[in-house]
Design an enzyme around this catalytic site. Structure first.
Site, PDB file in Angstrom:
ATOM      1  N   TYR A 128       0.834  -1.209   0.000  1.00  0.00           N
ATOM      2  CA  TYR A 128       0.000   0.000   0.000  1.00  0.00           C
ATOM      3  C   TYR A 128       0.871   1.263   0.000  1.00  0.00           C
ATOM      4  CZ  TYR A 128      -3.429   3.440   1.676  1.00  0.00           C
ATOM      5  OH  TYR A 128      -4.225   4.548   1.811  1.00  0.00           O
ATOM      6  N   LYS A 132       1.446   4.167  -3.124  1.00  0.00           N
ATOM      7  CA  LYS A 132       1.233   5.590  -2.865  1.00  0.00           C
ATOM      8  C   LYS A 132       2.508   6.393  -3.137  1.00  0.00           C
ATOM      9  CE  LYS A 132      -3.063   5.554  -1.350  1.00  0.00           C
ATOM     10  NZ  LYS A 132      -4.156   6.263  -2.057  1.00  0.00           N
TER      11      LYS A 132
END
Length: 216
Positions: A128, A132
C-alpha cells in the site's frame, strides 16, 4: 487565488472527495467543478456549479476536453479488499490518478492537489505505502506549477460501510501519538482546497499533523 477558476474533481463520492466537492461549491472563486464519476451524483450533491462527467475510467483519454481546467483535485482511493486484488488496487490508486494528472497537464492545468497517505514511500516493503509513494514520485516528475500532496493517517467521517478499525481508532485516538492520530476527512479536503487558493509554486506536502489543524 482571487481570480475565478475551474476545477476538476475525481473521487467525489468518497470520504474526502465529498468534502472537497462541498468546499469547492461554497468557494466563490470557483466558477465550475467538473466531477469525474462512474455514475451520476446523488440528488443531494447536485448544484448549478457542478458539471457531472460520467465516464469509464478505463477510457479517460476519450474525453480530453473535460480536463481543460485550472485546478485538479484527486481523491480516488480504494482498499485491496474492495478492489479484489493488488492489481486492481494499483489501477485505482496509481494508474487512474496519474492518467488524470497527465491529461489535465496536457490541457494546461496549473495546480494538482492529491490525497496520498501517511507512510507513502516508493521503496517501502508495504505494498500500500509503495503504490502511494510511486504515485507521488510520478506526479512530482510531471512538474505542475503547483502540486499539493496530502498524507493523512486514518480518515474519519461518515462512511456508507462499517469499518471496525476506524471505530476502534475513534475510541482510542487519545492513546495514539500525535503524528499518527486519525484525521477528519473534512480537514484533508480543507487542506487541499486551501492550498489551491494559495496557489504556491512548487511541491507542498501536507503531513498528517498539519492536516489535523486545517480550518474548514
Amino acid at each position: 487565488m482571487t481570480t475565478p477558476y475551474t476545477a476538476l474533481l475525481a473521487g467525489a463520492t468518497g470520504l474526502v472527495g465529498r468534502e472537497c466537492l462541498r468546499l469547492l461549491v461554497a468557494d466563490a472563486a470557483c466558477a465550475e467543478v467538473r466531477v469525474l464519476l462512474r455514475r451520476p451524483l446523488p440528488a443531494a450533491d447536485r448544484h448549478p456549479k457542478v458539471r457531472e462527467c460520467v465516464v469509464d475510467f478505463g477510457r479517460l483519454a476519450e474525453h480530453a476536453e473535460w480536463f481543460a481546467v485550472d485546478e485538479v483535485f484527486c481523491a480516488l482511493g480504494t482498499t485491496i479488499k474492495v478492489a479484489g486484488s493488488q492489481a486492481a488496487f494499483r489501477r485505482v490508486d496509481h494508474d487512474y490518478p496519474l492518467q488524470i494528472a497527465e491529461l489535465a497537464q496536457s490541457q494546461g492545468a496549473r495546480g494538482l492537489h492529491v490525497v496520498s497517505a501517511l507512510g507513502a514511500n516508493a521503496r517501502s516493503s508495504v505494498f500500500y505505502n509503495r503504490v502511494k509513494g510511486e504515485l507521488e514520485d510520478a506526479l512530482k516528475a510531471l512538474r505542475f506549477a503547483s502540486l499539493t500532496i496530502a498524507q493523512p493517517s486514518l480518515l474519519l467521517g461518515e462512511r456508507a460501510e462499517f469499518r471496525l478499525g476506524e471505530e476502534v481508532a475513534k475510541r482510542f485516538a487519545w492513546l495514539i501519538p500525535g503524528p499518527w492520530r486519525p484525521v477528519r476527512a473534512v480537514q484533508v479536503a480543507a487542506g487541499l482546497v486551501n492550498a489551491a487558493r494559495a496557489a504556491r509554486p512548487g511541491v507542498r506536502v501536507l503531513g498528517n499533523t498539519e492536516l489535523r489543524s486545517a480550518a474548514n
